[in-house]
Design an enzyme around this catalytic site. Structure first.
Site, short mmCIF file in Angstrom:
data_model
loop_
_atom_site.label_atom_id
_atom_site.label_comp_id
_atom_site.label_asym_id
_atom_site.label_seq_id
_atom_site.Cartn_x
_atom_site.Cartn_y
_atom_site.Cartn_z
N ASP A 244 0.82 -1.21 0.00
CA ASP A 244 0.00 0.00 0.00
C ASP A 244 0.85 1.26 0.00
O ASP A 244 0.63 2.18 -0.77
CB ASP A 244 -0.96 0.01 1.21
CG ASP A 244 -0.27 -0.24 2.55
OD1 ASP A 244 0.95 -0.52 2.58
OD2 ASP A 244 -0.96 -0.14 3.57
N ASP B 43 7.01 4.01 3.52
CA ASP B 43 7.27 5.18 4.34
C ASP B 43 8.77 5.19 4.63
O ASP B 43 9.56 5.57 3.77
CB ASP B 43 6.39 5.05 5.59
CG ASP B 43 6.35 6.29 6.46
OD1 ASP B 43 6.51 7.39 5.93
OD2 ASP B 43 6.17 6.16 7.67
N ARG C 145 -10.34 1.81 6.05
CA ARG C 145 -9.74 1.13 4.90
C ARG C 145 -10.71 1.09 3.72
O ARG C 145 -10.31 0.92 2.57
CB ARG C 145 -9.37 -0.31 5.25
CG ARG C 145 -8.30 -0.47 6.33
CD ARG C 145 -7.89 -1.94 6.41
NE ARG C 145 -7.14 -2.26 7.61
CZ ARG C 145 -5.81 -2.15 7.72
NH1 ARG C 145 -5.11 -1.69 6.71
NH2 ARG C 145 -5.20 -2.50 8.82
P1 IMP Z 1 7.61 1.75 6.78
O1 IMP Z 1 8.21 0.49 7.34
O2 IMP Z 1 8.03 2.96 7.60
O3 IMP Z 1 7.90 1.94 5.32
O4 IMP Z 1 6.06 1.69 7.06
C1 IMP Z 1 5.21 1.10 6.20
C2 IMP Z 1 3.89 0.80 6.87
O5 IMP Z 1 3.49 1.87 7.75
C3 IMP Z 1 2.80 0.72 5.83
O6 IMP Z 1 2.69 -0.58 5.30
C4 IMP Z 1 1.59 1.17 6.60
O7 IMP Z 1 1.03 0.08 7.28
C5 IMP Z 1 2.12 2.16 7.61
N1 IMP Z 1 1.96 3.56 7.14
C6 IMP Z 1 2.96 4.42 6.82
N2 IMP Z 1 2.45 5.61 6.45
C7 IMP Z 1 1.11 5.50 6.52
C8 IMP Z 1 0.02 6.40 6.25
O8 IMP Z 1 0.17 7.58 5.86
N3 IMP Z 1 -1.24 5.91 6.45
C9 IMP Z 1 -1.47 4.64 6.87
N4 IMP Z 1 -0.49 3.77 7.13
C10 IMP Z 1 0.80 4.19 6.97
MG MG Z 2 1.32 -2.03 4.77
#
Ligand code: IMP
Ligand code: MG
Length: 185
Positions: A105, A108, A170
């Site tokens: 999805d 980040d 969602r």
């Molecule tokens: P990462 O490991 O920091 O890349 O985080 C990824 C996960 O954080 C995603 O798969 C989402 O579950 C959650 N996430 C990060 N940003 C958002 C957002 O803006 N809305 C909702 N979920 C987010």
């Molecule tokens: Mg995710």
């Protein structure tokens, strides 16, 4: 009174339904062309990727299979992940020899994805690429090659089209931005 009323907690609609749909069609076309003669296997990370997956797979015209996995991040914070992930549900099928696209999805910091890629790479897929609907590129902490990106978005907390806030919202058919201060966690 509902705690997750979009009219109250969303500041703006960042990507509307028609724009999402058009971009998913484009990604599907591109993947269909790139994987025409391959053994394509889509791996969806639950739960956020599921709405994107179900639209994307119908936009992919080349034959393929799907599977699901779930991970949870160690450490606190629904809005960011801190590093290591734990597999809470593994794939049903072996991916060795298959051309895997990981369907996500949002990327980040990139920690979740980096961990998942590391795990999958040990299982000898023929190839392993990433398709993410959203990319918060300015938040990246680990470098990852993203083969397919739907939209690059600014550093804002977004919900809808599979993405949640506290597991809700969602189901929104668009991507909305949560207002600053709407939730304090
Ligand atoms: P990462 O490991 O920091 O890349 O985080 C990824 C996960 O954080 C995603 O798969 C989402 O579950 C959650 N996430 C990060 N940003 C958002 C957002 O803006 N809305 C909702 N979920 C987010
Ligand atoms: Mg995710």
């Amino acid at each position: 009174m509902s705690k997750f009323n979009p009219d109250e907690i969303l500041g703006e609609i960042l990507i509307d339904e028609a724009t999402l749909s058009a971009r998913v069609q484009e990604l599907g076309k591109q993947i269909s062309a790139d994987y025409a003669d391959k053994n394509l296997h889509l791996v969806c990370i639950l739960r956020g990727g599921v709405v994107f997956l179900t639209d994307l797979m119908r936009a992919i015209k080349t034959e393929h299979t799907i599977d699901f996995m779930a991970v949870s991040s160690y450490g606190k914070g629904a809005r960011s992940s801190s590093g290591q992930v734990r597999l809470t549900m593994d794939l049903k099928e072996d991916i060795s020899g298959r051309d895997v696209i990981l369907v996500e999805d949002i990327i980040d910091s990139g920690h979740t994805l980096a961990n998942v890629l590391e795990i999958l790479q040990t299982r000898d897929p023929a190839s392993l690429k990433v398709c993410t609907l959203l990319d918060k590129a300015e938040r990246r902490e680990v470098e990852i090659d993203l083969a397919y990106v739907g939209f690059e978005i600014p550093d804002k907390f977004v919900v809808g089209y599979g993405l949640d806030v506290d597991e809700y919202m969602r189901n929104l058919p668009y991507i909305g931005v949560v207002k600053d201060g709407a939730f304090i966690d």
